[in-house]
Design a protein around this motif. Structure first.
Motif, PDB file in Angstrom:
ATOM      1  N   GLY A 267       0.810  -1.215   0.000  1.00 33.85           N
ATOM      2  CA  GLY A 267       0.000   0.000   0.000  1.00 33.85           C
ATOM      3  C   GLY A 267       0.838   1.258   0.000  1.00 33.85           C
ATOM      4  O   GLY A 267       0.529   2.240  -0.687  1.00 33.85           O
ATOM      5  N   ALA A 268       1.938   1.245   0.755  1.00 34.99           N
ATOM      6  CA  ALA A 268       2.836   2.396   0.766  1.00 34.99           C
ATOM      7  C   ALA A 268       3.463   2.601  -0.608  1.00 34.99           C
ATOM      8  O   ALA A 268       3.602   3.737  -1.089  1.00 34.99           O
ATOM      9  CB  ALA A 268       3.926   2.200   1.818  1.00 34.99           C
ATOM     10  N   GLY A 269       3.828   1.494  -1.265  1.00 36.47           N
ATOM     11  CA  GLY A 269       4.373   1.598  -2.621  1.00 36.47           C
ATOM     12  C   GLY A 269       3.366   2.179  -3.598  1.00 36.47           C
ATOM     13  O   GLY A 269       3.702   3.025  -4.427  1.00 36.47           O
ATOM     14  N   MET A 270       2.113   1.716  -3.498  1.00 34.15           N
ATOM     15  CA  MET A 270       1.065   2.241  -4.373  1.00 34.15           C
ATOM     16  C   MET A 270       0.884   3.742  -4.173  1.00 34.15           C
ATOM     17  O   MET A 270       0.723   4.505  -5.144  1.00 34.15           O
ATOM     18  CB  MET A 270      -0.264   1.527  -4.091  1.00 34.15           C
ATOM     19  N   THR A 271       0.914   4.170  -2.922  1.00 37.96           N
ATOM     20  CA  THR A 271       0.720   5.594  -2.623  1.00 37.96           C
ATOM     21  C   THR A 271       1.856   6.429  -3.204  1.00 37.96           C
ATOM     22  O   THR A 271       1.623   7.468  -3.836  1.00 37.96           O
ATOM     23  CB  THR A 271       0.637   5.798  -1.099  1.00 37.96           C
ATOM     24  N   LEU A 272       3.085   5.989  -3.005  1.00 37.92           N
ATOM     25  CA  LEU A 272       4.232   6.706  -3.562  1.00 37.92           C
ATOM     26  C   LEU A 272       4.154   6.722  -5.085  1.00 37.92           C
ATOM     27  O   LEU A 272       4.390   7.766  -5.720  1.00 37.92           O
ATOM     28  CB  LEU A 272       5.536   6.041  -3.118  1.00 37.92           C
ATOM     29  N   GLY A 273       3.823   5.589  -5.671  1.00 39.48           N
ATOM     30  CA  GLY A 273       3.739   5.512  -7.130  1.00 39.48           C
ATOM     31  C   GLY A 273       2.720   6.457  -7.707  1.00 39.48           C
ATOM     32  O   GLY A 273       2.957   7.097  -8.745  1.00 39.48           O
ATOM     33  N   ASN A 274       1.581   6.589  -7.049  1.00 41.46           N
ATOM     34  CA  ASN A 274       0.555   7.485  -7.564  1.00 41.46           C
ATOM     35  C   ASN A 274       0.932   8.949  -7.413  1.00 41.46           C
ATOM     36  O   ASN A 274       0.553   9.786  -8.233  1.00 41.46           O
ATOM     37  CB  ASN A 274      -0.776   7.195  -6.863  1.00 41.46           C
ATOM     38  N   TRP A 275       1.684   9.259  -6.367  1.00 41.37           N
ATOM     39  CA  TRP A 275       2.176  10.638  -6.237  1.00 41.37           C
ATOM     40  C   TRP A 275       3.119  10.955  -7.397  1.00 41.37           C
ATOM     41  O   TRP A 275       3.047  12.033  -8.000  1.00 41.37           O
ATOM     42  CB  TRP A 275       2.890  10.792  -4.901  1.00 41.37           C
ATOM     43  N   ILE A 276       3.998  10.017  -7.717  1.00 35.70           N
ATOM     44  CA  ILE A 276       4.918  10.212  -8.837  1.00 35.70           C
ATOM     45  C   ILE A 276       4.141  10.294 -10.149  1.00 35.70           C
ATOM     46  O   ILE A 276       4.439  11.118 -11.022  1.00 35.70           O
ATOM     47  CB  ILE A 276       5.942   9.066  -8.891  1.00 35.70           C
ATOM     48  N   ALA A 277       3.121   9.440 -10.286  1.00 30.79           N
ATOM     49  CA  ALA A 277       2.355   9.393 -11.532  1.00 30.79           C
ATOM     50  C   ALA A 277       1.667  10.707 -11.840  1.00 30.79           C
ATOM     51  O   ALA A 277       1.542  11.095 -13.008  1.00 30.79           O
ATOM     52  CB  ALA A 277       1.320   8.266 -11.450  1.00 30.79           C
ATOM     53  N   GLY A 278       1.206  11.397 -10.790  1.00 36.01           N
ATOM     54  CA  GLY A 278       0.538  12.674 -11.034  1.00 36.01           C
ATOM     55  C   GLY A 278       1.440  13.663 -11.755  1.00 36.01           C
ATOM     56  O   GLY A 278       0.994  14.403 -12.640  1.00 36.01           O
ATOM     57  N   HIS A 279       2.721  13.672 -11.409  1.00 34.82           N
ATOM     58  CA  HIS A 279       3.679  14.579 -12.051  1.00 34.82           C
ATOM     59  C   HIS A 279       4.064  14.086 -13.443  1.00 34.82           C
ATOM     60  O   HIS A 279       4.177  14.876 -14.384  1.00 34.82           O
ATOM     61  CB  HIS A 279       4.920  14.724 -11.167  1.00 34.82           C
ATOM     62  N   LEU A 280       4.253  12.771 -13.586  1.00 32.07           N
ATOM     63  CA  LEU A 280       4.643  12.233 -14.885  1.00 32.07           C
ATOM     64  C   LEU A 280       3.532  12.386 -15.921  1.00 32.07           C
ATOM     65  O   LEU A 280       3.804  12.624 -17.101  1.00 32.07           O
ATOM     66  CB  LEU A 280       5.019  10.749 -14.744  1.00 32.07           C
TER      67      LEU A 280
END
Length: 459
Positions: A267-280
């Motif tokens: 879940g922590a990985g998913m959260t970090l990934g989605n934060w990165i995805a918003g910028h990408l």
């Protein structure tokens, strides 16, 4: 007292309304992923003979409960969205929450596995439509100029579900019985209905929209191409995550009581990934896919290499979950550039396509287990599926090389870039928002006229 107008909402009332919406998102995120954590418990309870004779085959059969929910999302995302196109949003979201409540109660009470599978299918039907309506209502609650912030805050329920809800429910399911997890989810949806009734002002039914208008999206051939790529090319994460409880114990050698910790890392990985995805996504979905997918392959190699080391396994799960969750908003952006004006149905189709991938991934993993190849082979299968997904995605990007390569190219500028949410204006004059949820879900929606007016855009 229930508020009567969105224009007169106080800051406290807005916060309460967003909290009510987020509770529903928490329930959905928990309902979707908790089955994976309690899969061994379901197999021991409802498939005792198979579990005694061949545990791996029994777990593979129990995986149909996960696939059934995903199939429910696939069927329900577009159909329920179309059926509810003429219903006022506050009423619709409460009806959808009621459907989720009934599905959870049925899941908790079915006495045999043959009835649990259709119960999970029914539980998944309102899933996709709830996200779309929740995002629209969150935008209405926050008002012009703050819609992106509202959508992101409402979707925080998904983040909390993956970080806290799923691990805790898995622990409760292990200690108190797997049915307890579904009963708690049912209680969450009951609370959601009450809070939504108290917090969300009434609205009139939408005007000027029809199912026929939304179905126009399916006239776009390249939209179909992207949907097919999502269905068959993104099965790898779900093949791994669908059996994560048993892989954790049987392959990594971790005690079953620590499964919630592994789920929390995911879940922590998913959260970090989605934060990165918003910028990408705002930068370039096309370039980002060319960068992220090879990294995804590398992360799977790391996971497979470290699978028998408990600490390394946890790190690998975190890294795979993070890179996997980046791909959903990127694919959402690609889909939006090929959807014409029907962004609402396109969003539901995106969500449905990823749940087809969910079903197929769990199914493929089940085939490996039924063949007697063991849980370690599930990780190897997932890595191979990730490689296949990269190949078909790159092929699709090459076919679409003359299309729109950047979601921001549809817009004069990107607005409301808050918490990874972008609200953009397409060349057709429509407004849409792309927001990533903690479980990899994304929501796209059409913004209302007041938002357009507040930004003084030229038609």
């Amino acid at each position: 007292m229930r508020p009567t107008s969105y224009d007169t909402l106080t800051p406290l009332q807005r916060a309460f309304a967003l909290f009510a919406i987020a509770i529903g998102g928490f329930g959905i995120g928990s309902s979707e992923f908790v089955s994976m954590g309690i899969l061994p418990d379901i197999a021991r309870s409802l498939l005792p003979e198979q579990m005694a004779a061949n545990p791996e085959h029994a777990i593979a059969q129990a995986g149909w409960a996960v696939s059934a929910y995903a199939f429910g999302v696939v069927v329900g995302a577009p159909t329920v969205s179309l059926l509810g196109v003429k219903i006022a949003r506050p009423k619709l979201i409460m009806l959808l929450a009621l459907g989720l409540l009934v599905g959870s109660v049925l899941s908790a009470t079915m006495p045999v596995f043959g009835l649990l599978v259709p119960a999970r299918f029914l539980a998944g039907l309102p899933h996709g439509a709830f996200f779309g309506v929740a995002a629209l209502l969150a935008a209405d609650v926050m008002g012009p100029g703050n819609q992106g912030r509202g959508i992101a805050l409402a979707l925080m329920g998904l983040t909390v579900a993956n970080l806290v809800g799923v691990p805790l429910l898995t622990a409760f399911g292990q200690q108190l019985g797997w049915r307890t997890a579904y009963w708690i989810v049912a209680g969450v949806f009951a609370l959601s209905i009450l809070l939504l009734f108290l917090a969300i002002p009434p609205q009139e039914a939408p005007k000027g929209r029809s199912a026929k208008d939304e179905l126009a999206a399916f006239k776009q051939p390249r939209m179909w191409m992207v949907i097919v790529i999502e269905c068959v090319g993104f099965t790898s994460f779900f093949a791994m995550y669908g059996y994560i409880a048993d892989v954790t114990v049987s392959v990594a050698g971790i005690d079953k009581h620590l499964i919630p910790v592994i789920l929390a890392l995911a879940g922590a990985g998913m959260t970090l990934g989605n934060w990165i995805a918003g910028h990408l996504t705002d930068w370039s979905y096309r370039a980002s896919l060319f960068i992220v997918l090879p990294i995804f392959i590398v992360m799977f190699i790391v996971l497979i290499a470290l699978r028998e080391n408990p600490v390394g396994f946890g790190i690998g799960v975190f890294l795979v979950s993070a890179t996997s969750s980046i791909t959903s908003p990127l694919m959402q952006a690609w889909l939006m550039t090929n959807a014409g004006k029907s962004v609402t149905l396109a969003a539901a189709s995106h969500h449905g396509a990823f749940n087809v991938a969910n079903s197929l991934g769990v199914m493929f993993g089940g085939f490996v287990l039924s063949a007697g190849l063991g849980f370690s082979s599930v990780l190897s299968l997932a890595g191979g599926l990730a490689l296949f997904g990269m190949v078909v995605t790159f092929a699709g990007l090459w076919i679409d090389r003359d299309g729109v390569h950047d979601i921001n190219a549809l817009n004069e500028e990107s607005e409301d870039q808050t918490f990874g949410v972008s609200i953009l204006r397409t060349e057709t004059g429509e407004m849409l928002a792309i927001a990533a949820g903690a479980g990899g879900e994304s929501v796209a929606l059409e913004a209302d006229d007041s938002y357009l007016e507040s930004h003084h855009r030229k038609e």
